[in-house]
Design an enzyme around this catalytic site. Structure first.
Site, PDB file in Angstrom:
ATOM      1  CD  GLU A   1      26.392  39.622  22.444  1.00 52.75           C
ATOM      2  OE1 GLU A   1      25.314  39.127  22.828  1.00 52.75           O
ATOM      3  OE2 GLU A   1      27.405  39.655  23.157  1.00 52.75           O
TER       4      GLU A   1
ATOM      5  CE1 TYR B   1      16.612  44.927  21.249  1.00 52.16           C
ATOM      6  CE2 TYR B   1      17.980  44.357  19.365  1.00 52.16           C
ATOM      7  CZ  TYR B   1      17.093  43.989  20.358  1.00 52.16           C
ATOM      8  OH  TYR B   1      16.691  42.684  20.458  1.00 52.16           O
TER       9      TYR B   1
END
Length: 144
Positions: free
Chosen positions: A102, A114
């Protein structure tokens, strides 16, 4: 810079990084407890003897869950976060179907990092974060 597996003796340094990096940091006890569970791993980035970042994850069967990634603010934008995430991908991808995490949508640097490493947006968790309250993007990298 080297990346080493964290031990229980590293818990105070990880707690210090948590305090520097997060509005709702994990406690020393939570970090120590996490390090004491076999399915959890933490890795430290060490530069010139200073612990400048860490990553923690849980592996359950063939599923990987990144718990936290933290880099000392004074050492950001030097590739430490990328190196930590890449280390986990390299070490665990042969054993995993996926790796997930998350992230705050407002943390655009992390979202871009990411994404550049192959994580895809797969969902959102409403009101996941506090201080301030914010949703979480759920990002996953698949290995199969």
């Amino acid at each position: 810079m080297i990346i080493k597996k964290a031990t229980p003796e590293d818990a105070p340094d990880i707690a210090e990084l948590e305090q520097l990096c997060f509005s709702s940091p994990w406690s020393l006890k939570s970090i120590s407890d996490t390090l004491g569970v076999a399915c959890n791993s933490m890795f430290l980035a060490v530069e010139n003897g200073e612990k400048v970042g860490y990553i923690g994850l849980t592996v359950a069967a063939d599923e990987g869950y990144i718990l936290n990634v933290a880099v000392n603010p004074g050492f950001r934008r030097r590739g430490i976060g990328r190196a930590l995430v890449a280390h986990v991908i390299d070490e665990f991808s042969p054993k995993l179907s996926f790796l997930t995490l998350e992230v705050r949508p407002s943390n655009t640097a992390a979202v871009e990092l990411y994404s550049s490493l192959g994580f895809e947006r797969v969902g959102e968790r409403k009101n996941y974060y506090r201080n301030p309250t914010e949703n979480a993007l759920l990002l996953t990298k698949y290995f199969t």
